[in-house]
Design an enzyme around this catalytic site. Structure first.
Site, PDB file in Angstrom:
ATOM      1  N   ASN A 152       0.870  -1.175   0.000  1.00  0.00           N
ATOM      2  CA  ASN A 152       0.000   0.000   0.000  1.00  0.00           C
ATOM      3  C   ASN A 152       0.907   1.226   0.000  1.00  0.00           C
ATOM      4  O   ASN A 152       1.393   1.654   1.047  1.00  0.00           O
ATOM      5  CB  ASN A 152      -0.918  -0.015   1.220  1.00  0.00           C
ATOM      6  CG  ASN A 152      -1.865   1.171   1.268  1.00  0.00           C
ATOM      7  OD1 ASN A 152      -1.836   2.040   0.404  1.00  0.00           O
ATOM      8  ND2 ASN A 152      -2.691   1.221   2.290  1.00  0.00           N
TER       9      ASN A 152
ATOM     10  N   ARG B  67      -2.831  -2.172  -3.246  1.00  0.00           N
ATOM     11  CA  ARG B  67      -3.971  -1.273  -3.118  1.00  0.00           C
ATOM     12  C   ARG B  67      -3.791  -0.142  -4.122  1.00  0.00           C
ATOM     13  O   ARG B  67      -2.761   0.520  -4.156  1.00  0.00           O
ATOM     14  CB  ARG B  67      -4.055  -0.688  -1.709  1.00  0.00           C
ATOM     15  CG  ARG B  67      -5.270   0.222  -1.541  1.00  0.00           C
ATOM     16  CD  ARG B  67      -5.244   0.982  -0.242  1.00  0.00           C
ATOM     17  NE  ARG B  67      -6.404   1.861  -0.128  1.00  0.00           N
ATOM     18  CZ  ARG B  67      -6.512   2.822   0.775  1.00  0.00           C
ATOM     19  NH1 ARG B  67      -5.538   3.039   1.628  1.00  0.00           N
ATOM     20  NH2 ARG B  67      -7.595   3.577   0.807  1.00  0.00           N
TER      21      ARG B  67
ATOM     22  N   HIS C 173     -12.318   4.266  -0.468  1.00  0.00           N
ATOM     23  CA  HIS C 173     -12.358   3.352   0.679  1.00  0.00           C
ATOM     24  C   HIS C 173     -13.121   2.065   0.356  1.00  0.00           C
ATOM     25  O   HIS C 173     -13.614   1.370   1.250  1.00  0.00           O
ATOM     26  CB  HIS C 173     -13.001   4.017   1.911  1.00  0.00           C
ATOM     27  CG  HIS C 173     -12.210   5.145   2.482  1.00  0.00           C
ATOM     28  ND1 HIS C 173     -12.802   6.295   2.983  1.00  0.00           N
ATOM     29  CD2 HIS C 173     -10.879   5.319   2.622  1.00  0.00           C
ATOM     30  CE1 HIS C 173     -11.866   7.120   3.412  1.00  0.00           C
ATOM     31  NE2 HIS C 173     -10.688   6.553   3.200  1.00  0.00           N
TER      32      HIS C 173
ATOM     33  N   HIS D 105     -16.785   4.718   7.664  1.00  0.00           N
ATOM     34  CA  HIS D 105     -15.330   4.496   7.675  1.00  0.00           C
ATOM     35  C   HIS D 105     -14.702   5.803   8.152  1.00  0.00           C
ATOM     36  O   HIS D 105     -14.556   6.757   7.382  1.00  0.00           O
ATOM     37  CB  HIS D 105     -14.842   4.134   6.272  1.00  0.00           C
ATOM     38  CG  HIS D 105     -13.352   3.979   6.183  1.00  0.00           C
ATOM     39  ND1 HIS D 105     -12.731   2.750   6.103  1.00  0.00           N
ATOM     40  CD2 HIS D 105     -12.355   4.897   6.162  1.00  0.00           C
ATOM     41  CE1 HIS D 105     -11.422   2.923   6.034  1.00  0.00           C
ATOM     42  NE2 HIS D 105     -11.170   4.222   6.076  1.00  0.00           N
ATOM     43  N   LEU D 106     -14.359   5.849   9.428  1.00  0.00           N
ATOM     44  CA  LEU D 106     -13.912   7.093  10.037  1.00  0.00           C
ATOM     45  C   LEU D 106     -12.461   6.976  10.484  1.00  0.00           C
ATOM     46  O   LEU D 106     -12.137   6.284  11.456  1.00  0.00           O
ATOM     47  CB  LEU D 106     -14.792   7.423  11.249  1.00  0.00           C
ATOM     48  CG  LEU D 106     -16.304   7.439  10.993  1.00  0.00           C
ATOM     49  CD1 LEU D 106     -17.059   7.724  12.282  1.00  0.00           C
ATOM     50  CD2 LEU D 106     -16.668   8.452   9.923  1.00  0.00           C
TER      51      LEU D 106
ATOM     52  N   ARG E 265      -8.579  17.544   5.533  1.00  0.00           N
ATOM     53  CA  ARG E 265      -9.325  17.869   4.321  1.00  0.00           C
ATOM     54  C   ARG E 265     -10.660  18.521   4.667  1.00  0.00           C
ATOM     55  O   ARG E 265     -11.277  18.171   5.665  1.00  0.00           O
ATOM     56  CB  ARG E 265      -9.586  16.606   3.491  1.00  0.00           C
ATOM     57  CG  ARG E 265      -8.332  15.869   3.067  1.00  0.00           C
ATOM     58  CD  ARG E 265      -8.696  14.595   2.325  1.00  0.00           C
ATOM     59  NE  ARG E 265      -7.630  13.613   2.384  1.00  0.00           N
ATOM     60  CZ  ARG E 265      -7.789  12.316   2.150  1.00  0.00           C
ATOM     61  NH1 ARG E 265      -8.980  11.850   1.827  1.00  0.00           N
ATOM     62  NH2 ARG E 265      -6.767  11.495   2.230  1.00  0.00           N
TER      63      ARG E 265
ATOM     64  N   ASP F 269      -5.622  15.047  14.868  1.00  0.00           N
ATOM     65  CA  ASP F 269      -5.761  13.776  15.582  1.00  0.00           C
ATOM     66  C   ASP F 269      -6.880  13.883  16.615  1.00  0.00           C
ATOM     67  O   ASP F 269      -6.821  14.718  17.527  1.00  0.00           O
ATOM     68  CB  ASP F 269      -4.438  13.428  16.264  1.00  0.00           C
ATOM     69  CG  ASP F 269      -4.400  12.011  16.803  1.00  0.00           C
ATOM     70  OD1 ASP F 269      -5.384  11.594  17.452  1.00  0.00           O
ATOM     71  OD2 ASP F 269      -3.393  11.324  16.580  1.00  0.00           O
TER      72      ASP F 269
ATOM     73  N   GLY G 190      -9.935   3.719  12.090  1.00  0.00           N
ATOM     74  CA  GLY G 190      -9.279   4.125  13.326  1.00  0.00           C
ATOM     75  C   GLY G 190     -10.155   4.861  14.318  1.00  0.00           C
ATOM     76  O   GLY G 190     -10.241   4.495  15.501  1.00  0.00           O
ATOM     77  N   ILE G 191     -10.832   5.920  13.874  1.00  0.00           N
ATOM     78  CA  ILE G 191     -11.708   6.682  14.765  1.00  0.00           C
ATOM     79  C   ILE G 191     -12.976   5.887  15.052  1.00  0.00           C
ATOM     80  O   ILE G 191     -13.420   5.784  16.199  1.00  0.00           O
ATOM     81  CB  ILE G 191     -12.049   8.045  14.150  1.00  0.00           C
ATOM     82  CG1 ILE G 191     -10.781   8.891  13.985  1.00  0.00           C
ATOM     83  CG2 ILE G 191     -13.070   8.782  15.001  1.00  0.00           C
ATOM     84  CD1 ILE G 191     -10.995  10.177  13.200  1.00  0.00           C
ATOM     85  N   GLY G 192     -13.569   5.328  14.027  1.00  0.00           N
ATOM     86  CA  GLY G 192     -14.810   4.582  14.198  1.00  0.00           C
ATOM     87  C   GLY G 192     -14.680   3.424  15.161  1.00  0.00           C
ATOM     88  O   GLY G 192     -15.606   3.133  15.937  1.00  0.00           O
TER      89      GLY G 192
ATOM     90  N   ASN H 235     -12.309   3.101  17.637  1.00  0.00           N
ATOM     91  CA  ASN H 235     -11.673   3.382  18.923  1.00  0.00           C
ATOM     92  C   ASN H 235     -12.232   4.569  19.699  1.00  0.00           C
ATOM     93  O   ASN H 235     -11.913   4.724  20.883  1.00  0.00           O
ATOM     94  CB  ASN H 235     -10.169   3.611  18.707  1.00  0.00           C
ATOM     95  CG  ASN H 235      -9.477   2.394  18.132  1.00  0.00           C
ATOM     96  OD1 ASN H 235      -9.455   1.347  18.773  1.00  0.00           O
ATOM     97  ND2 ASN H 235      -8.930   2.511  16.933  1.00  0.00           N
TER      98      ASN H 235
ATOM     99  N   GLU I  28      -8.498  -4.029   5.232  1.00  0.00           N
ATOM    100  CA  GLU I  28      -8.315  -3.876   3.794  1.00  0.00           C
ATOM    101  C   GLU I  28      -7.216  -4.790   3.257  1.00  0.00           C
ATOM    102  O   GLU I  28      -7.312  -5.301   2.136  1.00  0.00           O
ATOM    103  CB  GLU I  28      -7.979  -2.414   3.481  1.00  0.00           C
ATOM    104  CG  GLU I  28      -9.110  -1.457   3.791  1.00  0.00           C
ATOM    105  CD  GLU I  28      -8.646  -0.044   4.069  1.00  0.00           C
ATOM    106  OE1 GLU I  28      -9.030   0.869   3.338  1.00  0.00           O
ATOM    107  OE2 GLU I  28      -7.879   0.125   5.050  1.00  0.00           O
TER     108      GLU I  28
END
Length: 397
Positions: free
Chosen positions: A9, A93, A182, A209-210, A242, A284, A329-331, A333, A383
Protein backbone atom coordinates in the site's frame (compact mmCIF):
# COMPACT_ATOMS: atom_id res chain seq x y z
CA UNK A 1 -0.63 -24.02 0.98
CA UNK A 2 1.91 -22.13 3.15
CA UNK A 3 2.76 -19.83 0.26
CA UNK A 4 3.13 -16.14 1.07
CA UNK A 5 1.10 -13.15 -0.08
CA UNK A 6 2.76 -9.73 0.05
CA UNK A 7 0.45 -6.71 0.20
CA UNK A 8 1.76 -3.27 -0.80
CA UNK A 9 0.00 0.00 0.00
CA UNK A 10 2.10 2.87 -1.34
CA UNK A 11 1.24 6.47 -0.49
CA UNK A 12 2.81 9.82 -1.17
CA UNK A 13 5.40 9.58 1.62
CA UNK A 14 5.15 5.99 2.85
CA UNK A 15 4.96 2.38 1.73
CA UNK A 16 3.04 0.03 4.01
CA UNK A 17 3.26 -3.75 3.70
CA UNK A 18 1.59 -6.83 5.11
CA UNK A 19 2.84 -10.39 4.66
CA UNK A 20 0.24 -13.18 4.85
CA UNK A 21 0.57 -16.94 4.74
CA UNK A 22 -1.93 -18.95 2.73
CA UNK A 23 -4.02 -21.31 4.85
CA UNK A 24 -6.99 -23.58 4.24
CA UNK A 25 -9.24 -20.79 5.52
CA UNK A 26 -8.42 -17.08 5.26
CA UNK A 27 -4.84 -15.90 4.74
CA UNK A 28 -3.16 -15.39 8.12
CA UNK A 29 -1.04 -12.35 8.92
CA UNK A 30 2.65 -12.94 9.63
CA UNK A 31 4.19 -9.47 9.56
CA UNK A 32 3.26 -5.89 8.82
CA UNK A 33 5.22 -2.67 8.67
CA UNK A 34 6.15 0.37 6.65
CA UNK A 35 8.73 2.80 5.44
CA UNK A 36 7.54 6.28 6.35
CA UNK A 37 8.96 9.77 5.87
CA UNK A 38 10.38 8.70 2.52
CA UNK A 39 11.45 12.12 1.28
CA UNK A 40 12.45 13.56 4.66
CA UNK A 41 13.89 11.04 7.13
CA UNK A 42 12.99 7.50 6.02
CA UNK A 43 12.25 5.06 8.84
CA UNK A 44 11.51 1.34 8.51
CA UNK A 45 9.46 -0.54 11.09
CA UNK A 46 7.94 -4.01 11.25
CA UNK A 47 5.88 -6.06 13.70
CA UNK A 48 4.65 -9.62 13.87
CA UNK A 49 0.97 -10.57 14.01
CA UNK A 50 0.97 -10.26 17.81
CA UNK A 51 2.23 -6.68 17.57
CA UNK A 52 5.76 -7.41 18.78
CA UNK A 53 8.32 -5.02 17.27
CA UNK A 54 10.76 -6.76 14.93
CA UNK A 55 12.45 -3.76 13.34
CA UNK A 56 12.61 -0.01 13.91
CA UNK A 57 15.47 1.59 12.04
CA UNK A 58 16.37 4.54 9.90
CA UNK A 59 17.33 3.90 6.30
CA UNK A 60 21.01 4.59 5.48
CA UNK A 61 21.70 8.32 5.51
CA UNK A 62 23.52 8.17 2.17
CA UNK A 63 20.74 6.19 0.44
CA UNK A 64 18.33 7.77 -2.07
CA UNK A 65 15.23 9.21 -0.40
CA UNK A 66 12.65 7.97 -2.85
CA UNK A 67 9.97 5.32 -3.23
CA UNK A 68 12.11 3.00 -5.35
CA UNK A 69 14.83 2.64 -2.72
CA UNK A 70 12.27 2.39 0.09
CA UNK A 71 10.52 -0.46 -1.73
CA UNK A 72 13.79 -2.32 -2.32
CA UNK A 73 14.74 -1.92 1.35
CA UNK A 74 11.35 -3.23 2.46
CA UNK A 75 11.52 -6.15 0.02
CA UNK A 76 14.97 -7.17 1.26
CA UNK A 77 13.60 -7.36 4.81
CA UNK A 78 10.61 -9.42 3.67
CA UNK A 79 12.77 -11.83 1.69
CA UNK A 80 14.99 -12.32 4.75
CA UNK A 81 11.93 -13.35 6.78
CA UNK A 82 10.16 -15.80 4.47
CA UNK A 83 11.58 -18.79 6.36
CA UNK A 84 12.03 -20.70 3.11
CA UNK A 85 8.45 -20.20 1.96
CA UNK A 86 7.55 -19.18 -1.58
CA UNK A 87 6.21 -15.72 -2.38
CA UNK A 88 3.17 -16.65 -4.45
CA UNK A 89 1.65 -13.26 -5.29
CA UNK A 90 1.90 -9.55 -4.57
CA UNK A 91 -1.31 -7.57 -4.10
CA UNK A 92 -1.49 -3.79 -4.42
CA UNK A 93 -3.97 -1.27 -3.12
CA UNK A 94 -4.80 1.13 -5.94
CA UNK A 95 -6.88 4.20 -5.17
CA UNK A 96 -8.39 4.69 -8.62
CA UNK A 97 -9.45 2.19 -11.26
CA UNK A 98 -11.31 4.58 -13.57
CA UNK A 99 -13.96 3.04 -15.80
CA UNK A 100 -11.68 0.24 -17.02
CA UNK A 101 -11.23 -1.60 -13.72
CA UNK A 102 -14.32 -2.66 -11.80
CA UNK A 103 -12.73 -5.66 -10.09
CA UNK A 104 -9.23 -6.85 -9.11
CA UNK A 105 -6.99 -7.66 -12.05
CA UNK A 106 -3.72 -9.49 -12.64
CA UNK A 107 -1.08 -6.97 -13.65
CA UNK A 108 0.63 -7.13 -17.03
CA UNK A 109 2.02 -4.57 -19.48
CA UNK A 110 -1.40 -3.70 -20.90
CA UNK A 111 -2.85 -3.21 -17.39
CA UNK A 112 0.04 -0.94 -16.45
CA UNK A 113 -0.49 1.10 -19.61
CA UNK A 114 -4.19 1.48 -18.81
CA UNK A 115 -3.44 2.38 -15.21
CA UNK A 116 -1.21 5.22 -16.41
CA UNK A 117 -4.29 6.79 -18.01
CA UNK A 118 -5.94 7.06 -14.55
CA UNK A 119 -3.21 9.34 -13.18
CA UNK A 120 -5.09 12.57 -14.06
CA UNK A 121 -8.03 11.27 -11.99
CA UNK A 122 -5.87 10.76 -8.88
CA UNK A 123 -2.62 12.68 -9.39
CA UNK A 124 -1.76 12.68 -5.67
CA UNK A 125 -2.07 8.90 -5.30
CA UNK A 126 -2.00 7.02 -8.60
CA UNK A 127 1.70 7.48 -9.47
CA UNK A 128 2.70 6.07 -6.08
CA UNK A 129 0.26 3.15 -6.42
CA UNK A 130 1.52 2.26 -9.90
CA UNK A 131 5.26 2.80 -9.40
CA UNK A 132 5.85 -0.23 -7.13
CA UNK A 133 4.18 -2.53 -9.67
CA UNK A 134 6.68 -1.48 -12.30
CA UNK A 135 9.62 -1.81 -9.92
CA UNK A 136 8.55 -5.25 -8.70
CA UNK A 137 7.94 -6.45 -12.26
CA UNK A 138 11.66 -5.93 -12.80
CA UNK A 139 12.84 -7.27 -9.45
CA UNK A 140 10.50 -10.32 -9.27
CA UNK A 141 9.35 -11.04 -12.82
CA UNK A 142 8.13 -14.54 -11.95
CA UNK A 143 5.87 -13.43 -9.09
CA UNK A 144 2.37 -12.42 -10.27
CA UNK A 145 0.98 -9.09 -9.14
CA UNK A 146 -2.66 -8.16 -8.60
CA UNK A 147 -4.13 -4.65 -8.49
CA UNK A 148 -7.15 -4.06 -6.22
CA UNK A 149 -9.11 -0.83 -6.56
CA UNK A 150 -10.76 1.39 -3.97
CA UNK A 151 -13.20 2.71 -6.56
CA UNK A 152 -14.40 -0.69 -7.79
CA UNK A 153 -16.82 -1.43 -4.94
CA UNK A 154 -18.80 1.73 -5.70
CA UNK A 155 -19.53 0.89 -9.32
CA UNK A 156 -22.76 -0.78 -8.18
CA UNK A 157 -24.20 2.64 -7.37
CA UNK A 158 -27.16 3.56 -9.57
CA UNK A 159 -26.01 5.76 -12.44
CA UNK A 160 -27.92 8.73 -11.04
CA UNK A 161 -25.80 8.55 -7.87
CA UNK A 162 -22.57 8.64 -9.90
CA UNK A 163 -23.35 11.84 -11.78
CA UNK A 164 -22.75 15.54 -11.27
CA UNK A 165 -25.04 18.16 -12.82
CA UNK A 166 -22.39 19.20 -15.34
CA UNK A 167 -22.63 19.18 -19.14
CA UNK A 168 -22.65 15.50 -20.08
CA UNK A 169 -20.05 15.85 -22.83
CA UNK A 170 -17.56 17.50 -20.44
CA UNK A 171 -18.14 15.00 -17.66
CA UNK A 172 -17.73 11.99 -19.96
CA UNK A 173 -14.65 13.36 -21.69
CA UNK A 174 -12.85 14.20 -18.43
CA UNK A 175 -14.10 11.29 -16.34
CA UNK A 176 -15.86 13.62 -13.91
CA UNK A 177 -18.20 11.48 -11.85
CA UNK A 178 -18.74 10.44 -8.26
CA UNK A 179 -16.24 7.59 -8.04
CA UNK A 180 -16.19 6.96 -4.28
CA UNK A 181 -13.22 5.60 -2.30
CA UNK A 182 -12.36 3.35 0.68
CA UNK A 183 -14.01 0.60 -1.34
CA UNK A 184 -11.77 -2.20 -0.06
CA UNK A 185 -12.75 -1.35 3.50
CA UNK A 186 -16.45 -1.38 2.65
CA UNK A 187 -16.02 -4.63 0.75
CA UNK A 188 -14.41 -6.22 3.81
CA UNK A 189 -17.26 -5.07 6.06
CA UNK A 190 -19.75 -6.42 3.52
CA UNK A 191 -17.94 -9.77 3.52
CA UNK A 192 -18.07 -10.27 7.30
CA UNK A 193 -21.48 -8.74 8.03
CA UNK A 194 -23.43 -11.93 7.15
CA UNK A 195 -21.72 -13.75 10.04
CA UNK A 196 -22.48 -10.87 12.42
CA UNK A 197 -26.02 -9.84 11.44
CA UNK A 198 -27.73 -11.75 8.63
CA UNK A 199 -30.68 -9.34 8.63
CA UNK A 200 -28.46 -6.30 8.09
CA UNK A 201 -26.33 -8.11 5.52
CA UNK A 202 -29.38 -8.94 3.42
CA UNK A 203 -30.98 -5.59 4.13
CA UNK A 204 -29.88 -1.98 4.62
CA UNK A 205 -26.68 -0.89 6.34
CA UNK A 206 -24.94 2.46 6.68
CA UNK A 207 -21.18 2.04 7.18
CA UNK A 208 -19.02 4.83 8.63
CA UNK A 209 -15.33 4.50 7.67
CA UNK A 210 -13.91 7.09 10.04
CA UNK A 211 -10.18 7.69 10.07
CA UNK A 212 -7.84 10.49 9.06
CA UNK A 213 -9.63 10.03 5.75
CA UNK A 214 -13.35 9.59 6.38
CA UNK A 215 -16.33 8.53 4.30
CA UNK A 216 -19.65 6.71 4.59
CA UNK A 217 -21.59 4.34 2.37
CA UNK A 218 -25.11 2.96 2.09
CA UNK A 219 -25.17 -0.79 1.42
CA UNK A 220 -28.18 -2.78 0.23
CA UNK A 221 -27.70 -6.55 0.29
CA UNK A 222 -23.97 -5.93 0.62
CA UNK A 223 -23.69 -3.70 -2.45
CA UNK A 224 -23.03 0.04 -2.56
CA UNK A 225 -26.02 2.27 -3.30
CA UNK A 226 -24.50 5.63 -2.37
CA UNK A 227 -21.25 6.92 -0.87
CA UNK A 228 -20.14 10.29 0.42
CA UNK A 229 -16.85 10.71 -1.44
CA UNK A 230 -17.09 11.77 -5.05
CA UNK A 231 -14.75 12.72 -7.88
CA UNK A 232 -11.92 12.87 -5.35
CA UNK A 233 -11.40 11.86 -1.73
CA UNK A 234 -12.02 15.50 -0.78
CA UNK A 235 -15.82 15.38 -0.99
CA UNK A 236 -18.16 14.40 1.81
CA UNK A 237 -17.20 14.38 5.49
CA UNK A 238 -14.59 16.73 6.97
CA UNK A 239 -11.42 14.76 7.66
CA UNK A 240 -8.13 15.15 9.50
CA UNK A 241 -6.83 17.88 7.23
CA UNK A 242 -9.33 17.87 4.32
CA UNK A 243 -12.32 20.17 4.07
CA UNK A 244 -14.94 17.70 3.02
CA UNK A 245 -17.79 19.16 0.96
CA UNK A 246 -17.76 22.95 0.61
CA UNK A 247 -19.45 25.44 -1.69
CA UNK A 248 -17.34 25.30 -4.90
CA UNK A 249 -17.67 29.08 -5.20
CA UNK A 250 -15.34 29.34 -2.20
CA UNK A 251 -12.55 28.19 -4.52
CA UNK A 252 -13.49 30.90 -6.99
CA UNK A 253 -13.45 33.44 -4.17
CA UNK A 254 -9.98 32.35 -3.11
CA UNK A 255 -8.76 32.70 -6.68
CA UNK A 256 -10.33 36.06 -7.50
CA UNK A 257 -10.15 37.89 -4.16
CA UNK A 258 -7.07 36.38 -2.50
CA UNK A 259 -5.26 35.63 -5.78
CA UNK A 260 -4.38 32.12 -4.59
CA UNK A 261 -3.01 29.78 -7.24
CA UNK A 262 -3.89 26.12 -7.77
CA UNK A 263 -1.04 24.79 -5.60
CA UNK A 264 -1.96 27.07 -2.70
CA UNK A 265 -5.64 26.13 -2.89
CA UNK A 266 -4.79 22.44 -3.12
CA UNK A 267 -2.66 22.71 0.01
CA UNK A 268 -5.43 24.58 1.83
CA UNK A 269 -8.15 22.07 0.92
CA UNK A 270 -6.11 18.90 1.47
CA UNK A 271 -3.56 19.73 4.18
CA UNK A 272 -4.66 22.75 6.23
CA UNK A 273 -8.39 22.28 6.73
CA UNK A 274 -10.71 19.68 8.29
CA UNK A 275 -10.24 18.96 12.00
CA UNK A 276 -6.86 20.70 11.96
CA UNK A 277 -8.20 23.87 10.38
CA UNK A 278 -11.30 24.04 12.58
CA UNK A 279 -9.47 23.34 15.83
CA UNK A 280 -6.17 25.08 15.26
CA UNK A 281 -4.84 22.30 17.49
CA UNK A 282 -4.48 18.98 15.67
CA UNK A 283 -5.86 16.63 13.04
CA UNK A 284 -5.76 13.78 15.58
CA UNK A 285 -9.03 13.08 17.40
CA UNK A 286 -7.15 11.82 20.46
CA UNK A 287 -5.38 15.15 20.83
CA UNK A 288 -8.62 17.05 20.27
CA UNK A 289 -10.36 15.11 23.04
CA UNK A 290 -7.45 15.84 25.38
CA UNK A 291 -7.29 19.55 24.54
CA UNK A 292 -8.88 22.27 26.67
CA UNK A 293 -9.13 24.62 23.69
CA UNK A 294 -12.78 25.44 22.86
CA UNK A 295 -12.05 25.12 19.14
CA UNK A 296 -10.93 21.53 19.69
CA UNK A 297 -14.39 20.66 21.01
CA UNK A 298 -15.95 22.61 18.14
CA UNK A 299 -14.05 20.48 15.62
CA UNK A 300 -15.22 17.24 17.27
CA UNK A 301 -18.84 18.37 17.33
CA UNK A 302 -18.66 19.59 13.74
CA UNK A 303 -17.33 16.19 12.63
CA UNK A 304 -20.08 14.36 14.52
CA UNK A 305 -22.75 16.69 13.16
CA UNK A 306 -21.75 16.05 9.56
CA UNK A 307 -21.79 12.28 10.16
CA UNK A 308 -25.32 12.55 11.60
CA UNK A 309 -26.45 14.49 8.53
CA UNK A 310 -25.01 11.86 6.22
CA UNK A 311 -26.65 9.01 8.15
CA UNK A 312 -29.98 10.65 7.41
CA UNK A 313 -29.14 11.12 3.74
CA UNK A 314 -27.85 7.57 3.28
CA UNK A 315 -30.78 6.07 5.18
CA UNK A 316 -33.12 7.98 2.87
CA UNK A 317 -31.35 6.51 -0.16
CA UNK A 318 -31.97 3.04 1.31
CA UNK A 319 -35.58 3.89 2.32
CA UNK A 320 -34.74 2.76 5.83
CA UNK A 321 -31.86 1.36 7.86
CA UNK A 322 -31.29 -1.95 9.62
CA UNK A 323 -27.74 -1.43 10.87
CA UNK A 324 -25.21 1.33 11.51
CA UNK A 325 -21.57 0.22 11.43
CA UNK A 326 -18.51 2.10 12.70
CA UNK A 327 -15.09 1.12 11.37
CA UNK A 328 -11.49 2.38 10.78
CA UNK A 329 -9.28 4.13 13.33
CA UNK A 330 -11.71 6.68 14.76
CA UNK A 331 -14.81 4.58 14.20
CA UNK A 332 -13.33 1.59 16.01
CA UNK A 333 -11.67 3.38 18.92
CA UNK A 334 -13.51 6.64 19.74
CA UNK A 335 -16.47 5.82 21.98
CA UNK A 336 -17.20 9.51 22.62
CA UNK A 337 -17.50 10.26 18.89
CA UNK A 338 -19.82 7.26 18.48
CA UNK A 339 -21.98 8.60 21.33
CA UNK A 340 -22.14 12.06 19.75
CA UNK A 341 -23.25 10.50 16.47
CA UNK A 342 -25.83 8.11 17.90
CA UNK A 343 -27.50 10.43 20.43
CA UNK A 344 -29.23 12.61 17.78
CA UNK A 345 -30.35 9.52 15.87
CA UNK A 346 -32.82 8.22 18.44
CA UNK A 347 -35.66 9.43 16.20
CA UNK A 348 -34.37 6.90 13.66
CA UNK A 349 -34.45 4.08 16.20
CA UNK A 350 -30.80 4.21 17.30
CA UNK A 351 -30.21 3.62 21.01
CA UNK A 352 -26.72 2.96 22.37
CA UNK A 353 -25.82 0.50 25.08
CA UNK A 354 -23.49 2.91 26.89
CA UNK A 355 -21.37 0.30 28.74
CA UNK A 356 -20.98 -1.75 25.54
CA UNK A 357 -19.97 1.37 23.63
CA UNK A 358 -17.10 1.99 26.07
CA UNK A 359 -15.65 -1.51 25.76
CA UNK A 360 -12.30 -1.64 23.96
CA UNK A 361 -11.94 -4.73 21.80
CA UNK A 362 -10.41 -5.75 18.53
CA UNK A 363 -13.42 -7.98 17.81
CA UNK A 364 -16.71 -7.10 16.10
CA UNK A 365 -19.32 -6.15 18.70
CA UNK A 366 -22.84 -4.78 19.01
CA UNK A 367 -23.08 -1.50 20.92
CA UNK A 368 -26.85 -0.85 20.67
CA UNK A 369 -29.30 -1.89 23.36
CA UNK A 370 -32.40 -4.09 23.16
CA UNK A 371 -34.62 -1.04 22.63
CA UNK A 372 -32.78 -0.06 19.45
CA UNK A 373 -34.57 -0.95 16.22
CA UNK A 374 -31.32 -0.19 14.37
CA UNK A 375 -28.47 -2.53 15.24
CA UNK A 376 -25.24 -0.57 15.86
CA UNK A 377 -21.90 -2.32 15.50
CA UNK A 378 -18.19 -1.67 15.75
CA UNK A 379 -16.46 -3.87 13.17
CA UNK A 380 -12.69 -3.59 12.68
CA UNK A 381 -11.84 -3.28 9.02
CA UNK A 382 -9.09 -5.21 7.26
CA UNK A 383 -8.31 -3.88 3.79
CA UNK A 384 -5.06 -5.84 3.62
CA UNK A 385 -6.85 -9.15 4.16
CA UNK A 386 -9.37 -8.18 1.48
CA UNK A 387 -6.50 -7.57 -0.95
CA UNK A 388 -4.88 -10.88 0.02
CA UNK A 389 -8.14 -12.73 -0.70
CA UNK A 390 -8.44 -11.02 -4.09
CA UNK A 391 -4.81 -11.70 -4.95
CA UNK A 392 -5.19 -15.44 -4.34
CA UNK A 393 -8.43 -15.61 -6.34
CA UNK A 394 -6.86 -13.78 -9.28
CA UNK A 395 -4.04 -16.32 -9.58
CA UNK A 396 -6.41 -19.24 -9.05
CA UNK A 397 -4.98 -20.24 -5.68
Amino acid sequence: MNDLILIINAGSSSIKFSLFIQTAADPALLYKGQVEGIYVDPQFSAKNAAGDKLADEKLPADAPRNHDYALRYLLNWVQAHTEGRKLAVIGHRVVHGGTAFTKPVKVDASVLAELDTTIPLAPLHAPHNIGPMKTLAGLLPDVPQVACFDTAFHRTQPEINQLYALPVELAEREGIRRWGFHGLSYEYISSVLPDIDARAASGRAVVCHLGNGASMAALHKGLCVLTTMGFTALEGLPMGTRTGTIDPAIVLHLMTHLKMNAAEIESLLYKESGLLGLSGVSSDMRELHASSEPRARLAIEYFASRIVQQVGSLAASLQGIDALVFTAGIGENDDELRRLVCAPLQWLGVHLDEPANKVRSGEPRRISNAQSTVAVYVIPTNEELMIARHALRCIGA
